[in-house]
Design an enzyme around this catalytic site. Sequence first.
Site, mmCIF file in Angstrom:
data_model
loop_
_atom_site.group_PDB
_atom_site.id
_atom_site.type_symbol
_atom_site.label_atom_id
_atom_site.label_comp_id
_atom_site.label_asym_id
_atom_site.label_seq_id
_atom_site.Cartn_x
_atom_site.Cartn_y
_atom_site.Cartn_z
ATOM 1 N N CYS A 219 3.267 11.746 6.866
ATOM 2 C CA CYS A 219 2.210 11.119 6.080
ATOM 3 C C CYS A 219 0.871 11.444 6.720
ATOM 4 C CB CYS A 219 2.412 9.607 5.997
ATOM 5 S SG CYS A 219 1.072 8.766 5.120
ATOM 6 N N LEU B 133 0.853 -1.184 0.000
ATOM 7 C CA LEU B 133 0.000 0.000 0.000
ATOM 8 C C LEU B 133 0.891 1.237 0.000
ATOM 9 C CD1 LEU B 133 -2.527 -1.140 2.743
ATOM 10 C CD2 LEU B 133 -2.915 -1.139 0.266
ATOM 11 N N ALA B 134 0.293 2.390 -0.273
ATOM 12 C CA ALA B 134 1.089 3.611 -0.268
ATOM 13 C C ALA B 134 1.817 3.779 1.061
ATOM 14 C CB ALA B 134 0.205 4.818 -0.554
ATOM 15 N N GLU B 135 1.152 3.472 2.162
ATOM 16 C CA GLU B 135 1.793 3.588 3.472
ATOM 17 C C GLU B 135 1.344 2.466 4.398
ATOM 18 O OE1 GLU B 135 4.040 5.872 4.123
ATOM 19 O OE2 GLU B 135 3.661 7.342 2.544
ATOM 20 N N THR B 136 2.275 2.015 5.215
ATOM 21 C CA THR B 136 1.978 1.194 6.381
ATOM 22 C C THR B 136 2.435 1.967 7.606
ATOM 23 O OG1 THR B 136 2.189 -0.921 5.211
ATOM 24 C CG2 THR B 136 2.473 -0.955 7.601
#
Length: 271
Positions: A75, A45-48
Amino acid sequence: MRDIPFYQVDAFTNQPFRGNPAAVCVLPSFPEDDLMQQIAAENNLAETAFIVRRDGAEARYNLRWFTPTVEVEICGHATLASAHIVFTHLEPEAQHVTFETRSGSMPVTRHAGGKLCLNFPNFEPAPFPCPAGLGGAMGREPQAVLKSEKGDRDLLLVYQSAAEVRSLRPDLHALTDFAPFGFIATAPGEGEIDFVSRCFFPNHGIPEDPVTGSAHCVSAPYWARALGKPNLRARQVSQRGGDLWLKVTEDRVLISGYAIEVISGTMRLPG
């Protein structure tokens, strides 16, 4: 093997499968950086986000963010997702949570109706020379290029209309020649929407980010000045799309939006 709580949350939306999905891992302590990077790559995903509750502190957590390839300094959507998990599962009586991050303290407040408000820094941008070839890589020359003087690595590319931003088909491989920059394409909005944007971060492992809270630390101050108003309604016009409500002050940007949990379970880690 050991199990940790794992959640996936769609941020800046109140509808499943829209907004920006972020994974949230709840940990007793941070493991080695390499393992967190592997987890983020596995999630793809874009961010964890990885959160660890601070000892003796009510509703205060350490927070780190990883894309599939790098750890990032700030983020928005994964912070919103983390706050949603704290308010829903970890401390349901809390109305405020503070995350300690590499970019300082990030407070989040819960409001009536489910909207969450992030308190992020103001990265007001200034004019910046357009790198040669960037317009071609984006597929359209911007009217203006700006960059924050406070160390943010993203370039703000201003276009004439929302239609232009929606129609962009950048050459993502060509954009990697402009490392380490990310690219925020923005234009005036339509109707109740003050401005729109799309965000491309191929240099950080994210071709197009569906909804980017932190980008509004740059774009919101620009549009607040351009439109002469501190309170703004923004929409990120990616394929998934998302909505943000913004208030710009001298040194902060308050970024509000909704979040909805779509997956919960456990992640099995080695060791």
